[in-house]
Design an enzyme around this catalytic site. Structure first.
Site, short mmCIF file in Angstrom:
data_model
loop_
_atom_site.label_atom_id
_atom_site.label_comp_id
_atom_site.label_asym_id
_atom_site.label_seq_id
_atom_site.Cartn_x
_atom_site.Cartn_y
_atom_site.Cartn_z
N LYS A 62 22.93 -12.48 35.33
CA LYS A 62 22.94 -12.27 36.63
C LYS A 62 21.99 -13.18 37.35
CE LYS A 62 26.09 -10.84 37.18
NZ LYS A 62 27.48 -11.56 36.95
N GLY A 64 22.48 -16.53 38.37
CA GLY A 64 23.05 -17.68 38.93
C GLY A 64 23.54 -18.78 38.07
N THR A 66 26.78 -18.94 37.05
CA THR A 66 27.94 -19.67 37.40
C THR A 66 27.82 -20.64 38.37
OG1 THR A 66 28.69 -17.16 37.27
CG2 THR A 66 30.13 -18.87 38.20
N TRP A 67 26.95 -20.41 39.28
CA TRP A 67 26.60 -21.61 40.40
C TRP A 67 25.89 -22.75 39.55
CZ3 TRP A 67 22.44 -20.64 44.67
CH2 TRP A 67 22.83 -21.57 45.83
N HIS A 127 22.77 -17.75 27.03
CA HIS A 127 21.94 -16.60 27.54
C HIS A 127 20.83 -16.31 26.59
CE1 HIS A 127 24.04 -15.31 31.31
NE2 HIS A 127 25.30 -15.11 30.47
N ARG A 147 15.71 -15.89 38.63
CA ARG A 147 15.87 -15.19 39.85
C ARG A 147 14.88 -13.95 39.86
NH1 ARG A 147 21.87 -12.59 41.71
NH2 ARG A 147 21.31 -12.74 44.00
N SER A 155 22.18 -7.19 40.91
CA SER A 155 23.43 -7.91 40.67
C SER A 155 24.06 -7.44 39.21
CB SER A 155 23.00 -9.51 40.48
OG SER A 155 24.08 -10.20 40.32
N LYS A 265 27.64 -11.25 46.60
CA LYS A 265 27.40 -11.66 47.89
C LYS A 265 26.19 -12.74 47.98
CE LYS A 265 25.32 -7.70 50.25
NZ LYS A 265 24.62 -6.72 50.19
N GLY A 266 25.61 -13.01 46.72
CA GLY A 266 24.80 -14.36 46.66
C GLY A 266 23.59 -14.23 47.80
P1 A3P Z 1 25.05 -11.20 43.71
O1 A3P Z 1 25.45 -10.11 42.67
O2 A3P Z 1 23.62 -11.05 44.05
O3 A3P Z 1 25.83 -11.42 44.68
P2 A3P Z 1 25.51 -15.03 37.26
O4 A3P Z 1 26.40 -16.36 37.50
O5 A3P Z 1 24.36 -15.31 36.34
O6 A3P Z 1 26.43 -13.89 36.48
O7 A3P Z 1 24.88 -14.46 38.58
C1 A3P Z 1 26.03 -13.85 39.43
C2 A3P Z 1 25.21 -13.91 40.83
O8 A3P Z 1 25.28 -15.24 41.41
C3 A3P Z 1 25.78 -13.07 41.71
O9 A3P Z 1 24.72 -12.64 42.85
C4 A3P Z 1 26.72 -13.92 42.38
O10 A3P Z 1 27.14 -13.42 43.42
C5 A3P Z 1 25.99 -15.20 42.29
N1 A3P Z 1 26.95 -16.44 42.72
C6 A3P Z 1 27.92 -16.70 41.86
N2 A3P Z 1 28.52 -17.78 42.24
C7 A3P Z 1 27.73 -18.34 43.18
C8 A3P Z 1 27.65 -19.48 43.75
N3 A3P Z 1 28.53 -20.43 43.67
N4 A3P Z 1 26.70 -19.60 44.88
C9 A3P Z 1 25.73 -18.91 44.96
N5 A3P Z 1 25.58 -17.64 44.21
C10 A3P Z 1 26.62 -17.44 43.33
#
Ligand code: A3P
Length: 302
Positions: A62, A64, A66-67, A127, A147, A155, A265-266
């Protein structure tokens, strides 16, 4: 990082519940790993032979992931034509399908990815903490994303409440502060990669989610240079940021079913919207101070 083979029996390891599941986690060498992933984590560590050019993304949960997956994949597989729709793998694939998380793939009975196959994707994600990685990765480039603890916890709370039986926030705070959550303790996970990036900055890049939000262009360029794929063309960074943006990915059909919980929400400091001052103090005392001692993620709760 060690090549030491893991010969402890899984059943001997201390166990912990997580959310509502008993014995969901097992403590291996100071980290709480999902019990179902113990074998795959050990197999990765013992058997994976890195090759030149391999790139590994790493993260606690959690923060970031995925980003970062979307950005790294976009950088390493730049579209060959100007036809954005044809060339954009993210339009029809969830980032987690493009960048396999090794411990999940090795565990999954339905995986289609064989990470030991030399032709398998060489952009991988894990991870796992740095100390449990295969020794052969010492020559590979690793990009780590972390983060701040409050936002990570919030998150995590939303994510697991969406995919499992919901628990109250008090319980999630307790889990996080005790370190007994998947791949925790959080501070130790972050500290290991942070110390490694200080020791070998040419091999380990440390990225903060907050920096990505504040100065996305600068951070993407930094990742690109680290990966040896500097972005030269005008507008290229903006194009990648658009492709990988939360707003875009969240609304793509491919990310709707089954993957929706990855996109929320990000926002930075979203934790403040949920945590009481007492919870914030608790997180700061248990986790935050250890990160601040490293110069990371300073909180305003001091
Ligand atoms: P929030 O729950 O605070 O919104 P992970 O990818 O490590 O599981 O992390 C998930 C967090 O990254 C979530 O945060 C999610 O909304 C955010 N996230 C996922 N895709 C994103 C993107 N493309 N840009 C920015 N934040 C992103």
């Amino acid at each position: 990082m060690s090549s030491k083979s893991s010969n402890e029996s899984n059943s001997d390891l201390p166990k912990s519940p997580f959310w509502e599941e008993p014995d969901a986690l097992a403590l291996r060498e100071g980290f709480w790993l999902p019990t179902c992933l113990l074998d795959s984590a050990a197999s990765f560590r013992q058997n994976f032979q890195a090759r030149e050019g391999d790139v590994v993304l790493a993260s606690p949960i959690k923060t970031g992931t995925t980003w970062l997956m979307a950005i790294a994949h976009s950088l390493l597989h730049k579209p060959k034509s100007n036809d954005a729709n044809n060339a954009d793998a993210l339009a029809s694939n969830n980032p987690h399908s493009l960048v396999p998380t090794v411990e999940f793939e090795l565990w999954s009975p339905t995986t289609t990815v064989n990470i030991f196959d030399p032709t398998s994707p060489r952009l991988l994600h894990t991870h796992l903490p740095f100390s449990l990685l295969p020794a052969s990765l010492s020559a590979s480039k690793i990009v780590y994303i972390a983060r701040g603890p409050e936002d990570t916890l919030i998150s995590m709370w939303h994510y697991f409440n969406a995919v499992a039986a919901p628990v109250p926030l008090e319980k999630a705070v307790e889990c996080f502060c005790s370190g007994a959550h998947p791949f925790g303790p959080f501070d130790r996970h972050v500290a290991e990669y942070w110390l490694e990036t200080r020791r070998r900055p040419e091999k380990v890049l440390f990225v903060k989610y907050e920096d990505m939000k504040r100065e996305p262009g600068r951070e993407v360029s930094r990742i690109a240079e680290f990966l040896g794929r500097p972005v030269a063309a005008e507008g290229e960074v903006e194009e990648i940021l658009w492709r990988c943006s939360l707003e875009r990915l969240k609304n793509l059909e491919v990310n709707a079913a089954g993957h929706a919980a990855y996109f929320r929400k990000g926002e930075v400091r979203d934790g403040k919207n949920y945590l009481t001052p007492e919870m914030g103090d608790r997180i700061h005392r248990s986790v935050g101070v250890k990160l601040e001692a490293l110069g990371l993620f300073f909180s305003d709760r001091r």
